[in-house]
Design a protein around this motif. Structure first.
Motif, mmCIF file in Angstrom:
data_model
loop_
_atom_site.group_PDB
_atom_site.id
_atom_site.type_symbol
_atom_site.label_atom_id
_atom_site.label_comp_id
_atom_site.label_asym_id
_atom_site.label_seq_id
_atom_site.Cartn_x
_atom_site.Cartn_y
_atom_site.Cartn_z
ATOM 1 N N CYS A 131 -9.120 17.169 -9.292
ATOM 2 C CA CYS A 131 -8.283 16.941 -8.109
ATOM 3 C C CYS A 131 -7.987 15.453 -7.985
ATOM 4 O O CYS A 131 -8.627 14.623 -8.632
ATOM 5 C CB CYS A 131 -8.966 17.450 -6.839
ATOM 6 N N LEU A 132 -7.003 15.142 -7.142
ATOM 7 C CA LEU A 132 -6.658 13.747 -6.858
ATOM 8 C C LEU A 132 -7.203 13.382 -5.476
ATOM 9 O O LEU A 132 -6.659 13.838 -4.461
ATOM 10 C CB LEU A 132 -5.140 13.554 -6.893
ATOM 11 N N PRO A 133 -8.274 12.602 -5.406
ATOM 12 C CA PRO A 133 -8.783 12.168 -4.091
ATOM 13 C C PRO A 133 -7.777 11.235 -3.429
ATOM 14 O O PRO A 133 -7.516 10.139 -3.926
ATOM 15 C CB PRO A 133 -10.088 11.430 -4.439
ATOM 16 N N ILE A 134 -7.204 11.675 -2.338
ATOM 17 C CA ILE A 134 -6.180 10.898 -1.644
ATOM 18 C C ILE A 134 -6.310 11.151 -0.144
ATOM 19 O O ILE A 134 -6.681 12.253 0.275
ATOM 20 C CB ILE A 134 -4.770 11.281 -2.159
ATOM 21 N N ALA A 135 -6.053 10.135 0.661
ATOM 22 C CA ALA A 135 -6.191 10.282 2.114
ATOM 23 C C ALA A 135 -5.120 9.468 2.830
ATOM 24 O O ALA A 135 -4.628 8.459 2.315
ATOM 25 C CB ALA A 135 -7.580 9.836 2.567
ATOM 26 N N LEU A 136 -4.776 9.939 4.034
ATOM 27 C CA LEU A 136 -3.819 9.261 4.915
ATOM 28 C C LEU A 136 -4.584 8.713 6.110
ATOM 29 O O LEU A 136 -5.274 9.455 6.803
ATOM 30 C CB LEU A 136 -2.745 10.242 5.380
ATOM 31 N N HIS A 137 -4.462 7.414 6.344
ATOM 32 C CA HIS A 137 -5.207 6.778 7.440
ATOM 33 C C HIS A 137 -4.472 7.000 8.766
ATOM 34 O O HIS A 137 -3.333 6.580 8.933
ATOM 35 C CB HIS A 137 -5.345 5.281 7.164
ATOM 36 N N LYS A 138 -5.143 7.666 9.726
ATOM 37 C CA LYS A 138 -4.527 7.989 11.007
ATOM 38 C C LYS A 138 -5.224 7.308 12.181
ATOM 39 O O LYS A 138 -4.963 7.655 13.332
ATOM 40 C CB LYS A 138 -4.519 9.514 11.224
ATOM 41 N N GLU A 139 -6.086 6.341 11.905
ATOM 42 C CA GLU A 139 -6.729 5.586 12.979
ATOM 43 C C GLU A 139 -5.945 4.311 13.237
ATOM 44 O O GLU A 139 -5.293 3.772 12.341
ATOM 45 C CB GLU A 139 -8.177 5.261 12.613
ATOM 46 N N THR A 140 -6.024 3.807 14.472
ATOM 47 C CA THR A 140 -5.240 2.610 14.817
ATOM 48 C C THR A 140 -5.825 1.341 14.209
ATOM 49 O O THR A 140 -5.088 0.410 13.888
ATOM 50 C CB THR A 140 -5.161 2.457 16.349
ATOM 51 N N LYS A 141 -7.146 1.305 14.026
ATOM 52 C CA LYS A 141 -7.771 0.114 13.454
ATOM 53 C C LYS A 141 -7.729 0.177 11.928
ATOM 54 O O LYS A 141 -7.933 1.237 11.337
ATOM 55 C CB LYS A 141 -9.215 -0.008 13.933
ATOM 56 N N PRO A 142 -7.490 -0.965 11.280
ATOM 57 C CA PRO A 142 -7.428 -0.962 9.811
ATOM 58 C C PRO A 142 -8.800 -0.753 9.179
ATOM 59 O O PRO A 142 -9.835 -0.998 9.809
ATOM 60 C CB PRO A 142 -6.877 -2.355 9.482
ATOM 61 N N ILE A 143 -8.806 -0.297 7.952
ATOM 62 C CA ILE A 143 -10.025 -0.147 7.161
ATOM 63 C C ILE A 143 -9.794 -0.853 5.829
ATOM 64 O O ILE A 143 -8.681 -1.304 5.531
ATOM 65 C CB ILE A 143 -10.371 1.335 6.929
ATOM 66 N N ILE A 144 -10.832 -0.942 5.018
ATOM 67 C CA ILE A 144 -10.675 -1.483 3.663
ATOM 68 C C ILE A 144 -11.186 -0.467 2.650
ATOM 69 O O ILE A 144 -12.065 0.347 2.957
ATOM 70 C CB ILE A 144 -11.405 -2.838 3.471
ATOM 71 N N VAL A 145 -10.594 -0.525 1.457
ATOM 72 C CA VAL A 145 -11.001 0.347 0.359
ATOM 73 C C VAL A 145 -11.190 -0.497 -0.892
ATOM 74 O O VAL A 145 -10.809 -1.666 -0.946
ATOM 75 C CB VAL A 145 -9.957 1.452 0.100
ATOM 76 N N SER A 146 -11.771 0.107 -1.901
ATOM 77 C CA SER A 146 -12.021 -0.582 -3.170
ATOM 78 C C SER A 146 -10.735 -1.143 -3.765
ATOM 79 O O SER A 146 -9.674 -0.517 -3.665
ATOM 80 C CB SER A 146 -12.662 0.391 -4.159
ATOM 81 N N PRO A 147 -10.817 -2.307 -4.408
ATOM 82 C CA PRO A 147 -9.631 -2.870 -5.086
ATOM 83 C C PRO A 147 -9.117 -1.950 -6.185
ATOM 84 O O PRO A 147 -7.959 -2.065 -6.598
ATOM 85 C CB PRO A 147 -10.156 -4.188 -5.672
ATOM 86 N N ALA A 148 -9.983 -1.032 -6.657
ATOM 87 C CA ALA A 148 -9.578 -0.116 -7.729
ATOM 88 C C ALA A 148 -8.685 1.002 -7.225
ATOM 89 O O ALA A 148 -8.020 1.677 -8.016
ATOM 90 C CB ALA A 148 -10.819 0.476 -8.404
ATOM 91 N N TYR A 149 -8.644 1.208 -5.908
ATOM 92 C CA TYR A 149 -7.816 2.266 -5.344
ATOM 93 C C TYR A 149 -6.340 1.851 -5.380
ATOM 94 O O TYR A 149 -6.009 0.674 -5.286
ATOM 95 C CB TYR A 149 -8.204 2.552 -3.901
ATOM 96 N N PHE A 150 -5.480 2.855 -5.485
ATOM 97 C CA PHE A 150 -4.040 2.627 -5.387
ATOM 98 C C PHE A 150 -3.623 2.953 -3.956
ATOM 99 O O PHE A 150 -3.928 4.025 -3.431
ATOM 100 C CB PHE A 150 -3.282 3.517 -6.372
ATOM 101 N N SER A 151 -2.940 2.014 -3.312
ATOM 102 C CA SER A 151 -2.508 2.219 -1.925
ATOM 103 C C SER A 151 -0.992 2.145 -1.837
ATOM 104 O O SER A 151 -0.337 1.425 -2.595
ATOM 105 C CB SER A 151 -3.153 1.176 -1.004
ATOM 106 N N PHE A 152 -0.447 2.899 -0.880
ATOM 107 C CA PHE A 152 1.008 2.943 -0.737
ATOM 108 C C PHE A 152 1.382 3.471 0.642
ATOM 109 O O PHE A 152 0.538 3.962 1.403
ATOM 110 C CB PHE A 152 1.630 3.820 -1.832
ATOM 111 N N CYS A 153 2.663 3.391 0.965
ATOM 112 C CA CYS A 153 3.174 3.939 2.224
ATOM 113 C C CYS A 153 4.543 4.572 1.968
ATOM 114 O O CYS A 153 5.151 4.354 0.913
ATOM 115 C CB CYS A 153 3.280 2.855 3.298
ATOM 116 N N VAL A 154 5.005 5.347 2.918
ATOM 117 C CA VAL A 154 6.335 5.948 2.827
ATOM 118 C C VAL A 154 7.385 4.873 3.057
ATOM 119 O O VAL A 154 7.259 4.027 3.943
ATOM 120 C CB VAL A 154 6.470 7.075 3.882
ATOM 121 N N LYS A 155 8.455 4.892 2.263
ATOM 122 C CA LYS A 155 9.519 3.890 2.402
ATOM 123 C C LYS A 155 10.341 4.095 3.672
ATOM 124 O O LYS A 155 10.617 3.153 4.421
ATOM 125 C CB LYS A 155 10.460 3.966 1.192
#
Length: 362
Positions: A71-95
């Motif tokens: 599977c592809l471990p992927i999550a959408l952040h829905k909290e108002t406060k920011p979090i941090i993830v590993s530099p190895a993770y790929f991050s993106f947003c909807v255009k």
């Protein structure tokens, strides 16, 4: 390919905002259930300024072991406060929110068919990672935005009901745990035990057994839950442990304890109560929760691992058997109610599956 399908890379924008000013130390990982969870990594001495910031409505995923993990471990952040993830993770947003909603896109990512497609495009490396170009080239249905809003609203209504049920279960468990602590923990002095009590070991109360290996490629869809260290990790057509039972993490995530009411398959990252002759499963459940097993491995390894024999040898106060029986009878009403709520959750999950099936017809 239907005409309303579009290339994922045309819908999203990659992100790489570093935590240079240490805006937060809330480090999360992404699990197989596709949500952010508190990281178990030891961050003592780690430079968190190199970690990636994830803001509201932004995604993070781990492309490294997709084929191996199934599977592809992927999550959408829905909290108002920011979090941090590993530099190895790929991050993106909807255009463009007027073209596709983040919530709709995430629903597509949650489908088992999406995971199978992602696995198909993994590379030949031993880790079977998914390269970014292959991820970008995955095709996504993009119906009219109003249709997306309707689908998302239906899905979120079910999700809210499930969340409310989980909160109800937590309240019921907390009440039962309060009764447990009143009977077995509060005001119990190991140096001056009540009449009929004695000091002993956990192994005298119950025995733990390591779970069984079950590679993802050997899993056959069925009705029996598969338990990993964090909880249910899928379903199989066979079981290895009879219910009722108690299961907890052995490797990876330590400290999560689950009371299981259906026959199940415990993975080799778990320990489960095998012999409960001297107590009851309900008592064993709260006893394991009370031990705070995560503290036994804190700071010792990148991937914390428990030795069941260490748990068996832990010193503890042992109450009279009749008191354990009384607690089991007293707590039965709570566990029966919880089981009924869990049945409703199962029904709601099946409704989610229907919505996911509708997605495939877009």
């Amino acid at each position: 390919m239907k005409s309303n399908y579009k290339r994922l890379g045309d819908l999203i924008k990659p992100l790489s905002v570093k935590n240079k000013k240490i805006l937060t130390t809330d480090l999360r990982g992404v699990n197989y259930q596709k949500y952010f969870m508190p990281s178990v990594a030891n961050t003592v001495g780690v430079d968190l300024s190199t970690y990636k910031i994830i803001e509201y409505n932004q995604f993070a995923c781990n492309l490294m072991h997709v084929g191996r993990d199934g599977c592809l471990p992927i999550a959408l952040h829905k909290e108002t406060k920011p979090i941090i993830v590993s530099p190895a993770y790929f991050s993106f947003c909807v255009k463009d929110y007027s073209e596709i909603l983040p919530e709709f896109l995430f629903m597509w990512f949650k489908r088992q068919e999406f995971d199978r497609q992602a696995c198909f495009y993994t590379d030949a490396d031993v880790r079977q990672g998914l390269i970014k170009d292959a991820f970008y080239n995955l095709m996504i249905p993009v119906p009219p935005i109003e249709e997306q809003r309707k689908i998302v609203a239906e899905y979120q209504a079910i999700e809210r009901r499930i969340e409310n049920n989980h909160r109800l279960i937590a309240t019921l468990e907390a009440t039962a745990q309060t009764i447990y602590r009143k009977m077995f923990v509060d005001d119990i002095d190991p140096e001056n035990l009540p009449k009929g009590w004695r000091m002993g070991t956990i192994g005298e109360l119950f025995k733990l057994q390591r779970g069984y290996d079950l590679p993802s490629q050997n899993r056959i869809a069925g009705k029996y839950p598969i338990y990993a260290s964090t909880g249910i990790n899928g379903y199989h057509n066979e079981f290895k442990a009879k219910a009722p039972c108690v299961v907890t993490g052995r490797s990876g995530t330590i400290g999560v304890v689950n009371y299981v009411t259906k026959d199940f398959w415990p993975l080799n990252t778990t320990l489960f109560v095998k012999d409960c002759a001297k107590s009851f499963m309900k008592f064993a459940y709260f006893k394991l929760k009370d031990l705070k097993l995560e503290n036994l491995v804190a700071g010792f390894a990148a991937i914390p691992t428990l030795n069941r024999n260490d748990i068996h040898m832990m010193q503890c106060s042992i109450p009279p058997y009749s008191l354990i029986v009384d607690f089991s009878k007293c707590s039965q009403c709570f566990f029966s109610y919880i089981e009924n709520v869990q049945k409703e959750i199962t029904h709601l999950e099946s409704l989610k599956s229907i919505i996911f099936f509708k997605l495939s017809k877009l």
